[in-house]
Enzyme design. Structure first.
Site, PDB file in Angstrom:
ATOM      1  N   SER A 119       0.484  -0.925  -0.084  1.00  0.00           N
ATOM      2  CA  SER A 119      -0.563   0.105  -0.155  1.00  0.00           C
ATOM      3  C   SER A 119       0.719   1.079   0.298  1.00  0.00           C
ATOM      4  CB  SER A 119      -0.821   0.211   1.256  1.00  0.00           C
ATOM      5  OG  SER A 119       0.026   0.114   2.843  1.00  0.00           O
ATOM      6  N   HIS A 140      -3.287  -3.684  -5.066  1.00  0.00           N
ATOM      7  CA  HIS A 140      -3.912  -3.602  -3.819  1.00  0.00           C
ATOM      8  C   HIS A 140      -5.510  -3.586  -3.199  1.00  0.00           C
ATOM      9  CE1 HIS A 140      -4.016  -0.061  -0.993  1.00  0.00           C
ATOM     10  NE2 HIS A 140      -3.753  -0.791  -0.245  1.00  0.00           N
ATOM     11  N   GLU A 152      -6.652  -2.358  -6.247  1.00  0.00           N
ATOM     12  CA  GLU A 152      -5.701  -1.122  -7.385  1.00  0.00           C
ATOM     13  C   GLU A 152      -4.881  -1.750  -8.749  1.00  0.00           C
ATOM     14  OE1 GLU A 152      -5.447   3.318  -4.906  1.00  0.00           O
ATOM     15  OE2 GLU A 152      -4.363   1.567  -4.414  1.00  0.00           O
ATOM     16  N   ASN A 190      -5.527   6.121  -1.218  1.00  0.00           N
ATOM     17  CA  ASN A 190      -4.809   6.952  -0.517  1.00  0.00           C
ATOM     18  C   ASN A 190      -4.072   8.464  -0.865  1.00  0.00           C
ATOM     19  OD1 ASN A 190      -5.089   4.472   1.300  1.00  0.00           O
ATOM     20  ND2 ASN A 190      -2.847   3.353   0.782  1.00  0.00           N
TER      21      ASN A 190
END
Length: 508
Positions: A119, A140, A152, A190
């Site tokens: 991540s 991810h 992802e 994120n």
């Protein structure tokens, strides 16, 4: 190629979540963990989870039997040979991951795809010392994997398009939305989530509103499922602050991602959130001990006439109709009478600046945020010299019929006017950088972060011109680079182009 056999290295909670959806999608899944007995323990725990789903009628007994039959627990890593895909879900340590990937290359065929569930690390760096870099990508997932329907697919500098396409197909087969992203800090979700927390912390640090009041405003006025400080307490600052610092430093101290000294202090004090019983709130198990109640509404027996000025005529009309519906007299003169309550509805500025720009008496002025739905929670901002009698008048007027109202201290823009446009602006920057398409940004953020809208669509809903006006004014007043409007947003707002229309070109 078709991916039918998968190996998982690292059988923690995240890894086993990936293994679960892979097996449920029909893949053979081989489990390996360097810790002796961990892979079998992970499978045993998964069996209990699936048994509960059978008991609840979520899956059938046949589904359970077929899923469990697809697992093979390995004694040593050499038994991975022969799979089509290896998913790494081990500790977030670059050196350890690099060593593992080099070891895997000696075991699997050249056609086997190798992916990392990292991540925070750079996929290109993980692949850097490998012989066949083109077959290495990021894959991810988010916790809990079976419920968070997004993954992802991270394309490193060396990753082939064919590998990305295969992973996107696999994501769909697993029942997840696979979003293709560039190999940049924070990838997509994120990265896009940076603005919500960091801007909220900055507003808190300026003393604009309390923790409880800001959470209330952002939940009730903006529509977030959780306020930023509730969310920080849930995830824990031992995780969240380190992610803030990591992304800030990976982007070479880009102002948009600037962390806050408060969370560093709280981390040092181990007041990191709910898991330790204290963070932004104090806890007794699931009960918050120091959450403030809504602000008390002052008792007002007689209202002064109300004079209204707004940046947008549509806002002024809403306010005028509301005031009349409450039986309060409107002051319709060009300039306010000597004792009228002055209600301003402006964007991206404090009440002092707005009063001076509009040439009205700041002692009688109260600003109201019209960015979000007027029928939701209402937020008022007096100037630092507004007399209390006028603050009380405005508070009571807009709290009629038990409507939620927050009165905040002066701020360059309201709470929602700062947090939401920063989210939208950052998403526009992500689109500008070509990290993902605008439509993929929208879908990924909604699935990954649970925002009321995808951020690009949110810009359309609120109006690109309003968002740009807010950012332009805050940037002009503060000079802080974090508020500079994205060129991607500026062009579309100035040309009155829908933010989702024809925006998939990187050069746009």
């Amino acid at each position: 190629m078709s991916i039918e056999k998968m190996a998982l290295v690292g059988t923690g909670v995240m890894g086993m979540g990936i293994a679960q959806i892979a097996a449920q999608a029909g893949l053979e899944v081989r489990l390996f963990d360097v810790q002796q007995g961990a892979a079998q323990a992970g499978l045993d725990k998964l069996k209990k989870t699936l048994e509960k789903l059978v008991a609840k009628g979520k899956i059938t007994q046949a589904d359970y039997d077929n899923t469990i039959a697809r697992f093979v627990v390995l004694d040593n890593i050499e038994q991975i040979a022969g799979v089509d895909l290896v998913v790494e879900a081990i500790i977030e340590n670059l050196e350890i991951k690099q060593k593992l990937f080099k070891q895997l290359e000696q075991i699997v065929s050249e056609q086997t795809i190798l992916v990392s569930n990292t991540s925070s690390l750079v996929v290109t760096e993980i692949a850097a010392s490998c012989q066949h870099k083109s077959r290495i990508a990021g894959f991810h997932f988010f916790n809990p994997v079976p419920l968070m329907k997004i993954v992802e697919v991270v394309k490193g500098l060396f990753t082939s398009d064919e590998v990305v396409d295969e992973l996107l197909k696999l994501a769909e087969r697993m029942g997840h939305f696979g979003v293709k992203t560039k190999d940049t800090p924070g990838f997509l979700v994120n990265h896009a989530g940076r603005a919500f927390g960091t801007e909220s912390l900055k507003i808190l640090g300026e003393g604009v509103a309390t923790v409880s009041e800001m959470d209330r405003i952002l939940r009730e006025a903006a529509g977030f499922k959780m306020g930023p400080f509730e969310l920080y307490d849930l995830t824990g600052l031992d995780v969240s602050h380190r992610v803030m610092e990591s992304i800030f430093n990976q982007y070479y101290q880009e102002d948009r991602y600037r962390p806050n000294t408060l969370t560093r202090l709280m981390l040092s004090a181990n007041t990191v959130g709910k898991k330790v019983g204290e963070g932004f709130y104090k806890y007794d198990q699931d009960t918050r001990l120091n959450q403030e109640p809504p602000q008390l509404v002052p008792q007002v027996s007689e209202f002064k006439p109300v004079w209204i000025a707004a940046d947008y005529e549509s806002d002024a009309e809403i306010l005028k109709q509301y005031v009349l519906s409450q039986g309060v007299v409107l002051d319709n003169a060009e300039t306010p009478a000597a004792d009228s309550l002055i209600i301003l509805a402006t964007y991206g500025e404090d009440t002092t600046t707005a009063s001076q720009r509009l040439n009205v008496d700041a002692k009688r002025a109260v600003n109201i945020d019209m960015l979000t739905d007027f029928n939701k929670h209402r937020v008022l901002m007096p100037s630092i010299v507004t007399e209390q009698v006028y603050v009380d008048q405005a508070h009571a007027l807009f709290a009629a019929n038990d409507h939620g109202v927050s009165v905040i201290e002066e701020s360059v823009g309201f709470v929602c006017q700062r947090v939401v446009p920063m989210i939208i602006n950052l998403a526009c920057d992500i689109a500008q950088q070509g990290i993902a398409t605008a439509s993929d940004i929208d879908k990924a953020v909604r699935l990954g972060l649970g925002y009321p809208y995808g951020p690009i669509t949110w810009g359309n809903v609120l109006g690109p011109d309003r968002i740009l006006l807010i950012l332009d004014r805050i940037y002009a007043i503060t000079g802080d680079q974090r508020y500079r409007p994205s060129p991607w947003l500026q062009r579309r707002a100035k040309l009155k182009v829908d933010l989702l229309h024809s925006v998939n070109k990187v050069s746009a």
